[in-house]
Design a protein around this motif. Sequence first.
Motif, PDB file in Angstrom:
ATOM      1  N   GLU A  89       0.835  -1.198   0.000  1.00 54.42           N
ATOM      2  CA  GLU A  89       0.000   0.000   0.000  1.00 54.42           C
ATOM      3  C   GLU A  89       0.872   1.251   0.000  1.00 54.42           C
ATOM      4  O   GLU A  89       0.566   2.226  -0.695  1.00 54.42           O
ATOM      5  CB  GLU A  89      -0.934  -0.006   1.212  1.00 54.42           C
ATOM      6  N   HIS A  90       1.953   1.206   0.762  1.00 56.69           N
ATOM      7  CA  HIS A  90       2.868   2.348   0.815  1.00 56.69           C
ATOM      8  C   HIS A  90       3.531   2.555  -0.550  1.00 56.69           C
ATOM      9  O   HIS A  90       3.687   3.692  -1.012  1.00 56.69           O
ATOM     10  CB  HIS A  90       3.920   2.125   1.914  1.00 56.69           C
ATOM     11  N   LEU A  91       3.889   1.477  -1.219  1.00 59.31           N
ATOM     12  CA  LEU A  91       4.474   1.586  -2.562  1.00 59.31           C
ATOM     13  C   LEU A  91       3.471   2.174  -3.547  1.00 59.31           C
ATOM     14  O   LEU A  91       3.832   2.961  -4.426  1.00 59.31           O
ATOM     15  CB  LEU A  91       4.953   0.217  -3.053  1.00 59.31           C
ATOM     16  N   GLN A  92       2.202   1.785  -3.408  1.00 59.20           N
ATOM     17  CA  GLN A  92       1.183   2.344  -4.279  1.00 59.20           C
ATOM     18  C   GLN A  92       1.026   3.851  -4.033  1.00 59.20           C
ATOM     19  O   GLN A  92       0.812   4.627  -4.956  1.00 59.20           O
ATOM     20  CB  GLN A  92      -0.151   1.629  -4.065  1.00 59.20           C
ATOM     21  N   GLU A  93       1.134   4.240  -2.780  1.00 62.94           N
ATOM     22  CA  GLU A  93       1.066   5.674  -2.458  1.00 62.94           C
ATOM     23  C   GLU A  93       2.230   6.411  -3.115  1.00 62.94           C
ATOM     24  O   GLU A  93       2.054   7.491  -3.674  1.00 62.94           O
ATOM     25  CB  GLU A  93       1.087   5.885  -0.949  1.00 62.94           C
ATOM     26  N   PHE A  94       3.419   5.817  -3.070  1.00 64.95           N
ATOM     27  CA  PHE A  94       4.568   6.439  -3.727  1.00 64.95           C
ATOM     28  C   PHE A  94       4.354   6.534  -5.233  1.00 64.95           C
ATOM     29  O   PHE A  94       4.704   7.536  -5.855  1.00 64.95           O
ATOM     30  CB  PHE A  94       5.858   5.658  -3.438  1.00 64.95           C
ATOM     31  N   GLN A  95       3.786   5.504  -5.825  1.00 65.50           N
ATOM     32  CA  GLN A  95       3.542   5.530  -7.269  1.00 65.50           C
ATOM     33  C   GLN A  95       2.559   6.651  -7.613  1.00 65.50           C
ATOM     34  O   GLN A  95       2.759   7.384  -8.576  1.00 65.50           O
ATOM     35  CB  GLN A  95       3.005   4.171  -7.760  1.00 65.50           C
ATOM     36  N   LEU A 100       1.650  12.317  -9.529  1.00 68.42           N
ATOM     37  CA  LEU A 100       1.266  13.704  -9.233  1.00 68.42           C
ATOM     38  C   LEU A 100       2.446  14.652  -9.448  1.00 68.42           C
ATOM     39  O   LEU A 100       2.279  15.746 -10.006  1.00 68.42           O
ATOM     40  CB  LEU A 100       0.742  13.814  -7.792  1.00 68.42           C
ATOM     41  N   ALA A 101       3.649  14.234  -9.016  1.00 70.21           N
ATOM     42  CA  ALA A 101       4.836  15.081  -9.183  1.00 70.21           C
ATOM     43  C   ALA A 101       5.125  15.292 -10.663  1.00 70.21           C
ATOM     44  O   ALA A 101       5.508  16.398 -11.081  1.00 70.21           O
ATOM     45  CB  ALA A 101       6.035  14.439  -8.491  1.00 70.21           C
ATOM     46  N   GLN A 102       4.932  14.270 -11.460  1.00 70.19           N
ATOM     47  CA  GLN A 102       5.168  14.392 -12.904  1.00 70.19           C
ATOM     48  C   GLN A 102       4.157  15.334 -13.550  1.00 70.19           C
ATOM     49  O   GLN A 102       4.444  15.972 -14.552  1.00 70.19           O
ATOM     50  CB  GLN A 102       5.110  13.012 -13.570  1.00 70.19           C
ATOM     51  N   LYS A 103       2.964  15.438 -12.956  1.00 64.59           N
ATOM     52  CA  LYS A 103       1.933  16.339 -13.480  1.00 64.59           C
ATOM     53  C   LYS A 103       2.107  17.768 -12.962  1.00 64.59           C
ATOM     54  O   LYS A 103       1.352  18.658 -13.336  1.00 64.59           O
ATOM     55  CB  LYS A 103       0.548  15.819 -13.111  1.00 64.59           C
ATOM     56  N   GLY A 104       3.070  17.969 -12.044  1.00 67.17           N
ATOM     57  CA  GLY A 104       3.351  19.322 -11.550  1.00 67.17           C
ATOM     58  C   GLY A 104       2.657  19.672 -10.251  1.00 67.17           C
ATOM     59  O   GLY A 104       2.514  20.854  -9.932  1.00 67.17           O
ATOM     60  N   LEU A 124      10.326  13.640  -4.116  1.00 66.10           N
ATOM     61  CA  LEU A 124       9.675  13.107  -5.323  1.00 66.10           C
ATOM     62  C   LEU A 124       9.498  14.204  -6.382  1.00 66.10           C
ATOM     63  O   LEU A 124       9.661  13.949  -7.575  1.00 66.10           O
ATOM     64  CB  LEU A 124       8.317  12.480  -4.972  1.00 66.10           C
ATOM     65  N   ILE A 125       9.176  15.404  -5.944  1.00 65.21           N
ATOM     66  CA  ILE A 125       9.011  16.503  -6.907  1.00 65.21           C
ATOM     67  C   ILE A 125      10.355  16.793  -7.586  1.00 65.21           C
ATOM     68  O   ILE A 125      10.422  16.964  -8.793  1.00 65.21           O
ATOM     69  CB  ILE A 125       8.463  17.761  -6.209  1.00 65.21           C
ATOM     70  N   ARG A 126      11.438  16.813  -6.797  1.00 66.62           N
ATOM     71  CA  ARG A 126      12.770  17.074  -7.398  1.00 66.62           C
ATOM     72  C   ARG A 126      13.186  15.945  -8.361  1.00 66.62           C
ATOM     73  O   ARG A 126      13.790  16.213  -9.382  1.00 66.62           O
ATOM     74  CB  ARG A 126      13.823  17.212  -6.301  1.00 66.62           C
ATOM     75  N   LEU A 127      12.835  14.735  -8.037  1.00 69.90           N
ATOM     76  CA  LEU A 127      13.230  13.602  -8.890  1.00 69.90           C
ATOM     77  C   LEU A 127      12.357  13.460 -10.131  1.00 69.90           C
ATOM     78  O   LEU A 127      12.850  13.038 -11.184  1.00 69.90           O
ATOM     79  CB  LEU A 127      13.175  12.290  -8.084  1.00 69.90           C
ATOM     80  N   HIS A 128      11.098  13.784 -10.014  1.00 67.02           N
ATOM     81  CA  HIS A 128      10.158  13.458 -11.098  1.00 67.02           C
ATOM     82  C   HIS A 128       9.431  14.678 -11.658  1.00 67.02           C
ATOM     83  O   HIS A 128       8.354  14.559 -12.232  1.00 67.02           O
ATOM     84  CB  HIS A 128       9.121  12.440 -10.593  1.00 67.02           C
TER      85      HIS A 128
END
Length: 130
Positions: A89-95, A100-104, A124-128
């Motif tokens: 579930e935590h991995l799904q949250e990260f995905q 969301l980060a990729q969408k800005g 995550l925002i900095r990476l993606h």
Amino acid sequence: MEFYIPIVVTALLLAVVMLFFLTYKQWCRTKALESTVSHLGKKLNTVQHDISALCASGLGVDERVGGAERRVRSLMGRIEELEESDTFEHLQEFQGAIELAQKGASADEIVEKCHLTVDEASLLIRLHKA
């Protein structure tokens, strides 16, 4: 009676010549058949060797397929364990957060929707970032 002796001798000589001719012809046929049998014997040995090689390689393939099946079953079991655990579930949250980060999306928006910490969302925002 003297008249019959040369005819009988000629007939016997003719019979002997015919016998030698037929014997020679039969000998030629026998040699040809022996050659054919020898050639077929060599082909048979080659086919037997090829069949043995195919059987041996088939066993090797069977062992590799069996090993692959065991690994797939093991991985399926691990996937089922992960799906049942909180980690999945935590991995799904990260995905979802990555998407969301990729969408800005902003860090606050990611924290609110995906239940991550501010530091995780910022990373995550900095990476993606799109």
